[in-house]
Enzyme design. Structure first.
Site, short mmCIF file in Angstrom:
data_model
loop_
_atom_site.label_atom_id
_atom_site.label_comp_id
_atom_site.label_asym_id
_atom_site.label_seq_id
_atom_site.Cartn_x
_atom_site.Cartn_y
_atom_site.Cartn_z
N TYR A 164 -58.54 -49.09 0.13
CA TYR A 164 -58.74 -50.36 -0.57
C TYR A 164 -58.77 -51.53 0.41
O TYR A 164 -57.96 -51.60 1.34
CB TYR A 164 -57.61 -50.58 -1.58
N SER A 196 -57.54 -60.06 -6.97
CA SER A 196 -58.58 -59.06 -6.80
C SER A 196 -59.32 -58.71 -8.07
O SER A 196 -60.31 -57.95 -8.02
CB SER A 196 -57.98 -57.78 -6.20
N LYS A 202 -62.95 -59.12 -7.72
CA LYS A 202 -63.85 -58.08 -7.25
C LYS A 202 -64.72 -57.54 -8.38
O LYS A 202 -65.92 -57.27 -8.20
CB LYS A 202 -63.05 -56.95 -6.61
#
Length: 848
Positions: free
Chosen positions: A268, A164, A167
């Site tokens: 999330y 992640s 991101k």
């Protein structure tokens, strides 16, 4: 992507050092202030996107150098197999200053990494680390193996799946388009992707045309997280050799529907950043991997970072391993259990199974594969003007009202289920960070603006225990604890406090203190006949602008003495807690401790301790036990609780907290630690008859044999004229798993908030003159001017009790590991004995 153990970060950045030590150390605070003055370069003021190439002036310390130097670490370090730099390692032109740094950072960081890796449970196979220092030095260190079977050493040139962290990189590319006027942050995503989100419906309301680009980036879009969904894993296991298309991931989320009305909460998820990838493609009319390379990777001269499945690194990523619950799940799913070669001891080798589905499902939300060096450079470039102008960076760092997660980056304290592990170094120094967790890999990247330090960490196991966020803390602590080399020759006075290798802090305390600090909420629940006060973690953003609860200090004083207390001892006291604030979400389930006390009033129940525990992720409650109100003490016929009643109240309160609509969803009420002061110690000891009581802390407690053997921390006070310390010593000797200590110049009331207030207001001088030394000592023992400072005692107890709670409630439960040196962490406190018999209680003369 894949959920990992939550590791929220905190003020305690020095390894094994509690906030009390940082707070008392003027040198440490001065060091941080000076480090701030040597911080990052200013950002340009331009409103347009910055596209000019900025070549970082760095002196690269190769992995070969790092390992060779690190091998001289203390013999006590557990050394993983060493590694060498790949032939393709790049060295920037040598700067005018000497090429060799004054400080051997490779050795320093190598020792920190060795210590962290040696604690791996069940194992941390390998780790690669890059740290960029303010003077331009890059330090690369690799430890361990890329393959547990072949024992191939890890190198810093190896590729990892960074999960992640992708991101953050996707968000930067999209924000560049915003700065160029091609995308509106508060425009619906449908403006750019047409009907992609059609059918996204909750309560008969269609949200497909309403979800904004901003909501995609800050996780307020309402999408479910597929990485947390067992059904998605079962679906994936049936097509491991097939690539996922981004639209398939989005269709899955639409079928689940919004988890809440978009824009009204934070949760999330990875889906939002997958949609963001399609927005980038729609606006640029280019494949997103090309956009990332043209806008981010190429301008920075980075060539060791890739976005599958459209592009591949020149070599596969290292072997990734699944541990704990993830391994258990893979062992149970028929499709993944069908690979016997995947079983490697207590972990599952992800690389044995087909990789197409795993590599493609994360895409712009979690699919990037990279060397750690490139990741670290991106995290510095995000904030130094190389990729975004000042206004765009400010937008990047703008959080929602629901969390500390901004537009693809965590600010200060992390608030993401993948444990983004942002680290707040002090009240004036924060970090911007993101974590990553995909099957087999755990990563972390951060930039510390006031220190001008960037780092990236990748390890090939998920979950990593200890978490990589703990390693990031320790690396930053090593920088702060070293001389001015951290900031270069331009900051000669930037020195940090030295940190002893063995500080005597309880084992595991450093990682526990790395959870938080949250803000603290307080609320009152009601048993049948008495209140239960509960302190619990709160997201700081949820109470921004609110005032903490203020009480009159006279109300903190024992009811028995209240009629005799001089009126000027009262006054407003800020409890530091927010009444009825919303409980923190996204931190997993918090553990529980209870505070059981004797002499009356749960408002006197050591809020310094309950508030502290709550700020570090322990939900703590207090019940007014023993019925010790003035009425029941003076009127025997009024009745008083029996010890059985006290234990029943304690356990009923645990059930009450666990079933509360606000607290229940965030509380793990399956076990707790009971902290007992004075007569409350009897309740704590008797409560061990319930298997949910995992350990007890007995503070100047009424000696009471526990019903069942539990880890016990026993603290007595040398001048205690209420409970004889020797009686507790006898109890300690009868227990198998107990630590005993006697604090000098301290009395029975020292661990309560009221004692510090009394000392501030003259130490009951008038009352002592009126009633005599002996009687006052028996009533508010420990609060007189010549006693040890109550706040120092309370700081010390915070360290002890927080460490004990963390040890007992950690996944690896075991005896508390303490040494007498722990007392050195707080000025003004000394031990009169550590696991030794106390001296005979001193006799106090009556001044009458």
């Amino acid at each position: 992507m894949y959920p990992t153990s939550q590791q929220h970060k905190c003020l305690n950045t020095l390894p094994f050092v509690h906030t009390a030590q940082v707070r008392k150390s003027a040198a440490a605070l001065a060091a941080i202030t000076l480090l701030v003055s040597c911080g990052a370069s200013p950002l340009p003021e331009s409103d347009g996107a910055t596209t000019a190439v900025k070549t970082p002036a760095i002196s690269i310390v190769s992995a070969t150098t790092a390992v060779a130097t690190a091998s001289v670490a203390p013999a006590t370090s557990t050394m993983a197999p060493t590694s060498v730099a790949p032939a393709t390692s790049t060295t920037a032109p040598a700067p005018a200053t000497p090429a060799t740094p004054k400080t051997d950072w490779a050795a320093i960081f190598g020792a920190v990494i060795d210590d962290w890796q040696s604690k791996g449970v069940p194992v941390i196979p390998g780790v690669s680390v890059a740290v960029l220092l303010p003077d331009g030095t890059e330090v690369l260190v690799a430890r361990g193996v890329a393959d547990l079977v072949e024992k191939t050493p890890i190198t810093t040139g190896d590729y990892f799946r960074i999960g992640s962290i992708s991101k953050s990189i996707t968000s930067v590319a999209l924000l560049q388009l915003v700065a160029e006027g091609l995308v509106g942050l508060d425009e619906p995503a449908a403006t750019y992707v047409d009907d992609l989100l059609d059918g996204y419906t909750l309560d008969n309301i269609e949200y497909g045309d309403l979800v904004t680009v901003r909501q995609l980036l800050n996780h307020t879009d309402g999408f479910a997280e597929y990485a947390f969904d067992l059904g998605f894993y079962l679906q994936t296991s049936e097509r491991l050799d097939e690539e996922f298309e981004p639209r398939e991931i989005i269709e899955w989320a639409i079928s689940k529907g919004p988890q809440y009305a978009p824009g009204t909460a934070y949760e999330y998820n990875t889906v939002g950043h997958v949609v963001a990838g399609l927005v980038i493609e729609a606006v640029t009319e280019q494949p997103v991997h090309e956009v990332l390379r043209e806008r981010i990777f190429a301008p920075l001269g980075l060539e060791a970072i890739y976005l599958p499945p459209a592009e591949d690194p020149p070599q596969p990523v290292v072997h990734g391993y699944a541990a704990s619950a993830l391994k258990a799940a893979l062992d149970l799913i028929p499709a993944t259990a069908a690979y016997p070669d995947a079983a490697v001891g207590e972990v599952y080798d992800i690389s044995v199974i087909p990789q197409e589905a795993i590599r493609s499902s994360g895409w712009t939300g979690g699919g990037i594969e990279a060397q750690v060096s490139d990741v670290a450079h991106i995290f510095r470039a995000m904030f130094d003007g190389s990729l975004m102008d000042r206004n765009t960076v400010a937008e990047f760092l703008t959080t929602s009202e629901f969390s500390n997660y901004a537009l693809g980056i965590s600010v200060g304290e992390a608030d993401v289920d993948t444990a983004s592990s942002a680290v707040e170094l002090s009240e004036r120094a924060i970090s911007y960070s993101h974590g990553g967790g995909v099957p087999g890999f755990r990563s972390h990247a951060a930039y510390y603006p006031e220190l001008d330090v960037a780092l990236a960490i990748s390890t090939n196991v998920l979950p990593a225990e200890p978490d990589v966020g703990v390693l990031a803390d320790a690396l930053i602590a090593a920088i702060l604890a070293t001389t001015d080399s951290a900031t270069g020759d331009n900051c000669q006075t930037c020195t940090g406090p030295s940190v002893a290798a063995d500080s005597g802090v309880p084992a595991g305390l450093d990682s526990f203190l790395a959870q938080g600090p949250w803000a603290v909420g307080v609320r009152t629940l009601q048993l049948d006949d008495r209140p239960v006060e509960v302190w619990y973690p709160v997201e700081p953003t949820a109470v921004a602008g609110r005032s903490t609860e203020v009480v009159d200090s006279i109300d903190l004083i024992s009811e028995l003495l209240l009629p005799l207390i001089p009126g000027d001892l009262g006054g407003a006291v800020d409890t530091g807690a927010y009444r009825n604030a919303p409980a923190a979400r996204g931190g997993g389930q918090f553990h529980v401790a209870s505070y059981s006390h004797g002499s009356p009033g749960y408002r006197q129940a050591a809020t310094f301790l309950t508030r502290h525990l709550a700020s570090h992720g322990i939900v703590t409650f207090a019940v007014e036990h023993l019925g010790r109100s003035l009425t029941t003490l003076l009127t025997p016929l009024a009745g008083a609780d029996s010890p059985t009643d006290d234990v029943s109240d304690l356990l009923n309160a645990l059930d009450l907290v666990g079933s509360d609509g606000e607290l229940g969803p965030v509380v793990d009420s399956s076990e707790m630690v009971v902290i007992g002061h004075s007569a409350g110690a009897r309740t704590a000891a008797l409560a061990t008859s319930d298997e949910r009581v995992a350990g007890v802390v007995l503070l100047a407690g009424v000696p009471q044999q526990p019903e069942s053997d539990r880890p016990s921390l026993m603290v007595v006070f040398e001048n205690d004229s209420v409970i004889d310390p020797f009686d507790n010593w006898v109890l300690h000797q009868s227990l198998d798993n107990s630590t005993f200590m006697n604090i000098a110049e301290t009395g029975h009331a020292a661990p309560t908030d009221a004692c510090a207030l009394i000392q501030d207001r003259g130490g009951l001088t008038e009352l002592r003159e009126a009633l005599g030394e002996r009687l006052v000592r028996a009533g508010e023992n420990g609060c007189l001017p010549e006693d040890a400072d109550a706040r120092a005692v309370q700081d010390f107890l915070q360290i002890l009790i927080t460490g004990f709670v963390s040890e007992v409630l950690s996944p690896q439960k075991g005896p508390l590991v303490l040494t007498a040196d722990v007392v050195d962490l707080v000025d003004g406190v000394e031990l009169r004995g550590f696991n030794e018999s106390p001296s005979v209680l001193p006799q106090v003369e009556n001044s009458d």
